[in-house]
Design a protein around this motif. Structure first.
Motif, PDB file in Angstrom:
ATOM      1  N   ARG A   2      14.631  34.363  14.532  1.00  0.00           N
ATOM      2  CA  ARG A   2      15.648  33.941  15.486  1.00  0.00           C
ATOM      3  C   ARG A   2      15.742  32.412  15.524  1.00  0.00           C
ATOM      4  NH1 ARG A   2      15.707  36.528  21.275  1.00  0.00           N
ATOM      5  NH2 ARG A   2      17.271  37.851  20.349  1.00  0.00           N
ATOM      6  N   PHE A   3      14.591  31.741  15.478  1.00  0.00           N
ATOM      7  CA  PHE A   3      14.596  30.282  15.474  1.00  0.00           C
ATOM      8  C   PHE A   3      15.289  29.745  14.230  1.00  0.00           C
ATOM      9  CE2 PHE A   3      12.579  26.320  14.046  1.00  0.00           C
ATOM     10  CZ  PHE A   3      12.933  25.487  15.106  1.00  0.00           C
ATOM     11  N   PHE A   4      15.017  30.363  13.085  1.00  0.00           N
ATOM     12  CA  PHE A   4      15.623  29.935  11.831  1.00  0.00           C
ATOM     13  C   PHE A   4      17.148  30.102  11.884  1.00  0.00           C
ATOM     14  CE2 PHE A   4      16.877  30.742   7.364  1.00  0.00           C
ATOM     15  CZ  PHE A   4      16.495  29.512   6.835  1.00  0.00           C
ATOM     16  N   ASN A   5      17.612  31.241  12.406  1.00  0.00           N
ATOM     17  CA  ASN A   5      19.050  31.468  12.547  1.00  0.00           C
ATOM     18  C   ASN A   5      19.682  30.449  13.480  1.00  0.00           C
ATOM     19  OD1 ASN A   5      19.002  33.618  10.807  1.00  0.00           O
ATOM     20  ND2 ASN A   5      18.887  35.154  12.420  1.00  0.00           N
ATOM     21  N   SER A   6      19.002  30.140  14.581  1.00  0.00           N
ATOM     22  CA  SER A   6      19.519  29.154  15.530  1.00  0.00           C
ATOM     23  C   SER A   6      19.575  27.764  14.888  1.00  0.00           C
ATOM     24  CB  SER A   6      18.638  29.107  16.775  1.00  0.00           C
ATOM     25  OG  SER A   6      18.663  30.347  17.431  1.00  0.00           O
ATOM     26  N   LEU A   7      18.581  27.439  14.104  1.00  0.00           N
ATOM     27  CA  LEU A   7      18.551  26.150  13.425  1.00  0.00           C
ATOM     28  C   LEU A   7      19.712  26.036  12.430  1.00  0.00           C
ATOM     29  CD1 LEU A   7      17.008  23.495  12.980  1.00  0.00           C
ATOM     30  CD2 LEU A   7      15.722  24.656  11.186  1.00  0.00           C
ATOM     31  N   ILE A   8      19.933  27.070  11.658  1.00  0.00           N
ATOM     32  CA  ILE A   8      21.041  27.064  10.693  1.00  0.00           C
ATOM     33  C   ILE A   8      22.378  26.954  11.430  1.00  0.00           C
ATOM     34  CG2 ILE A   8      22.255  28.445   8.954  1.00  0.00           C
ATOM     35  CD1 ILE A   8      19.654  27.226   7.951  1.00  0.00           C
ATOM     36  N   ALA A   9      22.544  27.700  12.518  1.00  0.00           N
ATOM     37  CA  ALA A   9      23.788  27.645  13.288  1.00  0.00           C
ATOM     38  C   ALA A   9      24.010  26.251  13.860  1.00  0.00           C
ATOM     39  CB  ALA A   9      23.764  28.679  14.405  1.00  0.00           C
ATOM     40  N   ALA A  10      22.955  25.614  14.349  1.00  0.00           N
ATOM     41  CA  ALA A  10      23.074  24.265  14.892  1.00  0.00           C
ATOM     42  C   ALA A  10      23.462  23.272  13.797  1.00  0.00           C
ATOM     43  CB  ALA A  10      21.764  23.847  15.551  1.00  0.00           C
ATOM     44  N   LEU A  11      22.881  23.405  12.623  1.00  0.00           N
ATOM     45  CA  LEU A  11      23.226  22.517  11.513  1.00  0.00           C
ATOM     46  C   LEU A  11      24.681  22.699  11.081  1.00  0.00           C
ATOM     47  CD1 LEU A  11      19.997  22.666   9.321  1.00  0.00           C
ATOM     48  CD2 LEU A  11      20.849  20.740  10.652  1.00  0.00           C
TER      49      LEU A  11
END
Length: 108
Positions: A2-11
């Motif tokens: 979930r953190f990885f997905n959130s990081l990609i979405a933020a980028l």
């Protein structure tokens, strides 16, 4: 994950915002046979084009998978029917064994 997905979405969001800020100049869009004339920011035109392309690709992929989805539904129905047949046969075998056991105990 979930953190990885959130990081990609933020980028991705950051890149889209930077792109929009960098390409604010207005452009005029005209489609030849129609009398419409639209003035919009370059970033909006490019983002809408990307979204339309993504949507068209998603629809094409969905339509391309229709045959496989249909085959999968048919296979699932066949499996369900076969499982019901197996359950009925097991019940029939259990009844037959019970009758056999009952008849062998009455003969003894």
């Amino acid at each position: 994950m979930r953190f990885f997905n959130s990081l990609i979405a933020a980028l991705v969001a950051l890149i889209v915002v930077l792109f929009a800020v960098s390409n604010r100049q207005p452009i005029v869009i005209e489609v030849w046979p129609f009398p419409f004339r639209i003035e919009a920011g370059l970033y909006a035109v490019i983002l809408v084009a990307i979204l339309l392309g993504f949507g068209a690709g998603a629809i094409a992929a969905w339509m391309g998978g229709a045959e496989k989805r249909s085959a999968l539904r048919a296979a699932r129905k066949r499996i369900r029917d076969l499982e019901q047949s197996v359950a009925r046969l097991r019940d029939d075998v259990a009844v037959a064994r019970a009758k056999t056991d009952l008849s062998s105990t009455t003969k003894s």
